[in-house]
Write a protein that holds these residues in place. Structure first.
Motif, PDB file in Angstrom:
ATOM      1  N   UNK A 210       7.890   9.795 -31.400  1.00  0.00           N
ATOM      2  CA  UNK A 210       7.265  11.073 -31.725  1.00  0.00           C
ATOM      3  C   UNK A 210       6.343  11.504 -30.589  1.00  0.00           C
ATOM      4  N   UNK A 211       6.027  12.799 -30.566  1.00  0.00           N
ATOM      5  CA  UNK A 211       5.228  13.386 -29.491  1.00  0.00           C
ATOM      6  C   UNK A 211       3.826  13.711 -29.989  1.00  0.00           C
ATOM      7  N   UNK A 212       2.827  13.331 -29.198  1.00  0.00           N
ATOM      8  CA  UNK A 212       1.427  13.589 -29.550  1.00  0.00           C
ATOM      9  C   UNK A 212       0.684  14.252 -28.410  1.00  0.00           C
ATOM     10  N   UNK A 213      -0.237  15.120 -28.782  1.00  0.00           N
ATOM     11  CA  UNK A 213      -1.227  15.650 -27.844  1.00  0.00           C
ATOM     12  C   UNK A 213      -2.594  15.136 -28.279  1.00  0.00           C
ATOM     13  N   UNK A 214      -3.467  14.889 -27.327  1.00  0.00           N
ATOM     14  CA  UNK A 214      -4.805  14.415 -27.680  1.00  0.00           C
ATOM     15  C   UNK A 214      -5.834  15.484 -27.376  1.00  0.00           C
ATOM     16  N   UNK A 215      -6.483  15.957 -28.462  1.00  0.00           N
ATOM     17  CA  UNK A 215      -7.593  16.907 -28.359  1.00  0.00           C
ATOM     18  C   UNK A 215      -8.810  16.262 -29.013  1.00  0.00           C
ATOM     19  N   UNK A 216      -9.634  15.580 -28.232  1.00  0.00           N
ATOM     20  CA  UNK A 216     -10.687  14.727 -28.795  1.00  0.00           C
ATOM     21  C   UNK A 216     -11.715  15.443 -29.661  1.00  0.00           C
ATOM     22  N   UNK A 217     -11.893  16.754 -29.495  1.00  0.00           N
ATOM     23  CA  UNK A 217     -12.900  17.470 -30.271  1.00  0.00           C
ATOM     24  C   UNK A 217     -12.355  18.017 -31.590  1.00  0.00           C
ATOM     25  N   UNK A 218     -11.088  17.785 -31.872  1.00  0.00           N
ATOM     26  CA  UNK A 218     -10.468  18.362 -33.066  1.00  0.00           C
ATOM     27  C   UNK A 218     -10.066  17.265 -34.055  1.00  0.00           C
ATOM     28  N   UNK A 219      -9.619  17.708 -35.229  1.00  0.00           N
ATOM     29  CA  UNK A 219      -9.197  16.762 -36.269  1.00  0.00           C
ATOM     30  C   UNK A 219      -7.802  17.164 -36.752  1.00  0.00           C
ATOM     31  N   UNK A 344     -10.598   5.001 -34.825  1.00  0.00           N
ATOM     32  CA  UNK A 344      -9.745   6.164 -35.042  1.00  0.00           C
ATOM     33  C   UNK A 344      -9.878   7.242 -33.979  1.00  0.00           C
ATOM     34  N   UNK A 345      -8.763   7.947 -33.777  1.00  0.00           N
ATOM     35  CA  UNK A 345      -8.708   9.069 -32.835  1.00  0.00           C
ATOM     36  C   UNK A 345      -8.143  10.272 -33.595  1.00  0.00           C
ATOM     37  N   UNK A 346      -8.970  10.954 -34.397  1.00  0.00           N
ATOM     38  CA  UNK A 346      -8.475  12.063 -35.236  1.00  0.00           C
ATOM     39  C   UNK A 346      -7.939  13.245 -34.441  1.00  0.00           C
ATOM     40  N   UNK A 347      -8.235  13.311 -33.151  1.00  0.00           N
ATOM     41  CA  UNK A 347      -7.757  14.420 -32.327  1.00  0.00           C
ATOM     42  C   UNK A 347      -6.308  14.299 -31.894  1.00  0.00           C
ATOM     43  N   UNK A 348      -5.635  13.243 -32.290  1.00  0.00           N
ATOM     44  CA  UNK A 348      -4.212  13.105 -31.976  1.00  0.00           C
ATOM     45  C   UNK A 348      -3.407  14.076 -32.837  1.00  0.00           C
ATOM     46  N   UNK A 349      -2.578  14.873 -32.184  1.00  0.00           N
ATOM     47  CA  UNK A 349      -1.885  15.958 -32.879  1.00  0.00           C
ATOM     48  C   UNK A 349      -0.387  15.898 -32.609  1.00  0.00           C
TER      49      UNK A 349
END
Length: 519
Positions: A210-219, A344-349
């Motif tokens: 699967x493909x993920x983007x990391x946006x550390x300031x988001x959930x 946890x890294x909730x910014x993973x999208x």
């Protein structure tokens, strides 16, 4: 529908088989069960696994062209920083497992461009979303192949030669082609590291990428997966760590090896392992976050095979494997230990557009091991494993139809659960590995050639499958042009030599230079 050559399966091998055959003047019908050609590069979302000499030599001319085109595509179409554009060996994701980690869609565009002239002039017809359902035989020849698109009417395809480039070797049982699956025994192959007893249901694990983007300031935390508690507590009896952890199995030692999320100095992070977009290479703000394809040891699935099992069993394992990948994502978002002491890294999208699906998962599982034909020649461990090889270097093949290089590398298997990793010599692919023992007009065009459970780990990687497919398409073309059958080409040195000259004209390297060594 009729064509000179049928290519069933539009992965890397199938795509190149179709291109090779068309370049030789033949008409081709290419079928693909998803709506993307390209297999590992596209529908399975796996950036290239390659050998250490790839930037200089050791691949076909078309594979070199593909790699150059990937880099040029980013330079020409993306707002890259000037210093990044100037890097000769541009790696769009700055990944550490691949020198050219890039988006599946970019690979798809380039492969389509390579085929487009032959689609325009009518030489290549592609049938997408199409699966094979049956085969008509006339003694030892395939007369026709029946395919179906979803629940629509069955279509009959006819061709002089039929190439099986499916991910699992789907044509082989339908056509009654002799084949093997799983792990052979020592008695069957003579391989020092083969099992004592044949285990056909012992295959390499597969992965739902699967493909993920990391946006550390988001959930972007997903809903808790149905099987999360199962996978969270799962520890295989052959490993000394939980499946969902920063530990991965080390095939060299049989023990655990610890990683982390992000690379720090010489300590490698899994996030950058198959990262396909490094925003630092592009103009400020163009990519809000880094993008990575998640194909890690943590989402390797070895709880059961999906080849030569009933549909209910197959569906069970496909569901459980996707739940494993979803559980890995949820664990990463909520519970994965961080270097700063938090979790946890909730910014993973999830990024569906990267893989062309609605849910962010690749269109097709990454299949490491296929059915394999019983061939006139079989590549065995002794041909590649540097620790047991009698050849003291690359085994030179007088009838070589291509080359490859990769360490013998088995991911945990479904029955014996063993890992295997060995120092390896580069290898040459013998013509006989592309010729079944009995059926006269079927040619394998990917990792389903004459190899074993152990050597299959070298055949599955991108440049090798590319070469196999290209040579398979050329072999069908050569046989058609000369009015020969496959065994005649194999048994006659003059025919073999003439075929090799055709391969050279296509830009296919047949032998390794002397300076290559163990990898």
């Amino acid at each position: 529908m009729k064509a000179d050559i049928l290519v069933i399966g539009g992965g890397i091998g199938g795509t190149l088989a179709a291109l090779s055959a068309a370049r030789q003047g033949n008409t081709v019908i290419l079928t693909e069960e998803t709506d993307w050609i390209g297999g590992q590069l596209t529908a399975q979302a796996v950036p290239p696994d390659e050998h250490p000499w790839i930037e200089s030599f050791g691949c076909t001319e078309t594979y070199r062209k593909f790699r150059n085109s990937v880099r040029d595509y980013y330079r020409e179409h993306y707002p890259m920083k000037e210093d990044a554009k100037a890097v000769g060996h541009l790696n769009p994701g700055s990944a550490w497992v691949s020198r050219i980690a890039h988006e599946p869609l970019v690979a798809k565009h380039i492969l389509e461009d390579m085929l487009q002239p032959y689609r325009s002039n009518g030489q290549i017809t592609i049938l997408f979303d199409t699966r094979t359902c049956s085969v008509d035989m006339d003694k030892d020849r395939i007369k026709s192949v029946y395919v179906r698109k979803e629940e629509k009417e069955t279509l009959k395809l006819e061709g002089e030669f039929i190439l099986d480039a499916t991910e699992c070797g789907d044509l082989l049982p339908l056509a009654g082609v002799e084949y093997r699956i799983g792990a052979e025994s020592k008695e069957m192959t003579g391989e020092p590291h083969a099992l004592e007893v044949y285990q056909p249901d012992d295959m390499q694990s597969f992965t739902q990428v699967f493909a993920l983007e990391y946006r550390p300031e988001e959930n972007h935390v997903i809903e808790k997966p149905e099987m999360y508690e199962v996978w969270k507590s799962y520890q295989a009896d052959f490993l000394d760590h939980l499946q969902l952890s920063w530990n991965i199995p080390d095939a060299d030692t049989g023990k655990s090896k610890k990683f982390r999320m992000f690379t720090q100095g010489e300590k490698l992070g899994l996030w950058e392992y198959r990262r396909i977009i490094d925003p630092e290479l592009f103009q400020e703000g163009f990519f809000p976050g880094e993008i990575s394809l998640i194909n890690w040891p943590q989402n390797d699935y070895w709880k059961g095979a999906i080849i030569d099992v009933n549909e209910r069993e197959k569906d069970k394992h496909l569901y459980a494997s996707k739940q494993l990948s979803l559980s890995l994502l949820y664990w990463l978002q909520t519970e994965a230990p961080r270097e700063d002491g938090d979790s946890g890294y909730p910014g993973l999208k999830l990024r569906p557009h990267i893989v062309g699906t609605k849910d962010g998962f690749a269109k097709h599982p990454y299949i490491r091991e296929s059915r394999r034909i019983k061939a006139l020649e079989t590549v065995v461990e002794q041909d590649i494993n540097a620790d047991v090889s009698p050849y003291e270097g690359v085994r030179s093949r007088k009838n070589s139809v291509g080359i490859g290089a990769y360490r013998m590398d088995l991911h945990p298997t479904t029955k014996s659960h063993r890992l295997f990793y060995a120092r390896s010599y580069p290898f040459e692919i013998p013509l006989g590995a592309l010729i079944p023992k009995r059926v006269k007009n079927l040619i394998p065009a990917c990792k389903n050639i004459g190899c074993t459970h152990l050597t299959n780990g070298c055949m599955r990687v991108h440049p090798v499958e590319w070469n196999i497919g290209e040579s398979a398409g050329a072999l069908a073309s050569f046989a058609l042009e000369r009015g020969l059958n496959l065994k005649e080409i194999y048994q006659n040195e003059d025919y073999t030599s003439a075929f090799q000259q055709e391969l050279k004209k296509l830009g296919i390297q047949l032998h390794w230079p002397e300076e290559v060594g163990v990898i």
